[in-house]
Design an enzyme around this catalytic site. Structure first.
Site: not given
Length: 323
Positions: A51, A56, A86, A119
């Site tokens: 994920d 990130y 996302k 997101h």
């Protein structure tokens, strides 16, 4: 060492998704080479679902790990790997969705992702790209849910993604989305753990055929914004001692028994292994009943998305009354 087989869930898109995914978010973020080697460890112990997200900064190292896992024969083909990414809030505009996914794919070195999620149901200013930019003053006045979802559906039609979904959506927002959607969301990824059990939301999603995926199922223990409500719960400790399991295993098994999948983040190989060991046993009824006594509170309340100038003036509005 033989990698453990992980059960899969069938999504409403017809795609199968492994019920445990490795979370790749980390603040501070380790160097890319370190992350790639951590993800290879995860492949070795049996993880096949990873994920990630534009936010990130882990898409590139994850892409390299997928490439290396194929080279090493840890997986035989791309089909054996499930990648979730996302759409970040700075790209939450109908015209920016397809380009944002193409950027993610370029970083991952992949032709498609298996699951692409919105997101947050919020739009931030275009320059608000990183965690430090999640500030009230960067919240834009509106979030064009209908237009953004149509662009997500376009990503699917273009073959850039196998399933599309959302993250951090409450019941009211999901209902609104379903009214206009041609393709319903396959997944709603939300904070869910023994200390934030999400009963009403999971029931609603079940009725609508939307699979719930749990982020921070262990409360992001010992991370910068985490809580000790799960991993230091006396109730979980009591069950874990009685069952000779770790507290993490008890918590993850409980989430799994609610019909949800889990995104669990550990960069330690032994704990990665331990977190996969939740399928050969069940919680007893008397164990499960004890979960109703665990105090409930949200770990991440999203207060930075609440703004006088934005679509949500209060936490109640952000969370559809379930703050």
């Amino acid at each position: 060492m033989e990698a453990r087989r992980i059960p899969e869930v069938m999504l409403n898109s017809g795609q199968k998704m492994p019920v445990i995914g490795l979370g790749t978010a980390s603040i501070p973020r380790p160097p890319d080479e370190t992350l790639t080697s951590i993800f290879i460890d995860a492949f070795e112990v049996g993880y096949r679902h990873f994920d990630t997200a534009a936010l990130y900064g882990s898409e590139e190292p994850l892409g390299k790990a997928v490439e290396k896992a194929l080279e090493l024969g840890l997986v035989k083909s791309r089909d054996e790997v499930f990648i979730t990414s996302k759409l970040w809030t700075s790209d939450a505009h109908p015209d920016l969705v397809v380009p944002a996914l193409k950027t993610s794919l370029q970083k991952l070195g992949l032709e498609y992702v298996d699951l692409y999620l919105i997101h947050w149901p919020v739009r931030l200013k275009p320059e608000a790209k990183g965690p430090a930019d999640i500030l009230k003053e960067n919240v834009m006045p509106s979030f064009d849910m209908k237009g953004i979802w149509e662009a997500m559906e376009e990503c699917y039609r273009l073959g850039l993604v196998k399933s599309i979904g959302v993250s951090n959506f409450g019941i009211k927002k999901l209902s609104q989305l379903l009214e206009n959607a041609t393709i319903p969301p396959a997944v709603n990824q939300v904070e869910m753990s023994p200390s934030w059990q999400q009963g009403k939301l999971t029931e609603f999603c079940k009725q609508k055929g939307i699979h719930v995926s749990a982020w921070s199922p262990l409360g992001s223990y010992k991370s910068f914004c985490g809580t000790n409500a799960v991993m230091e719960s006396p109730i979980l400790k009591e069950i874990a001692c009685a069952r000779q399991k770790s507290m993490a295993q008890i918590a993850l098994r409980w989430v799994y028994e609610q019909g949800a999948s889990v995104i669990v983040r550990s960069f330690n190989k032994e704990r990665m292994k331990e977190n996969l060991d939740i399928f050969e046993w069940e919680l007893r009824q008397e164990d499960t009943q004890k979960f109703s006594h665990i105090p409930q509170h949200r770990m991440y309340n999203g207060i930075s998305f609440v703004s006088e100038n934005g679509p949500y003036k209060t936490l109640e509005e952000l969370w559809d009354g379930d703050a």
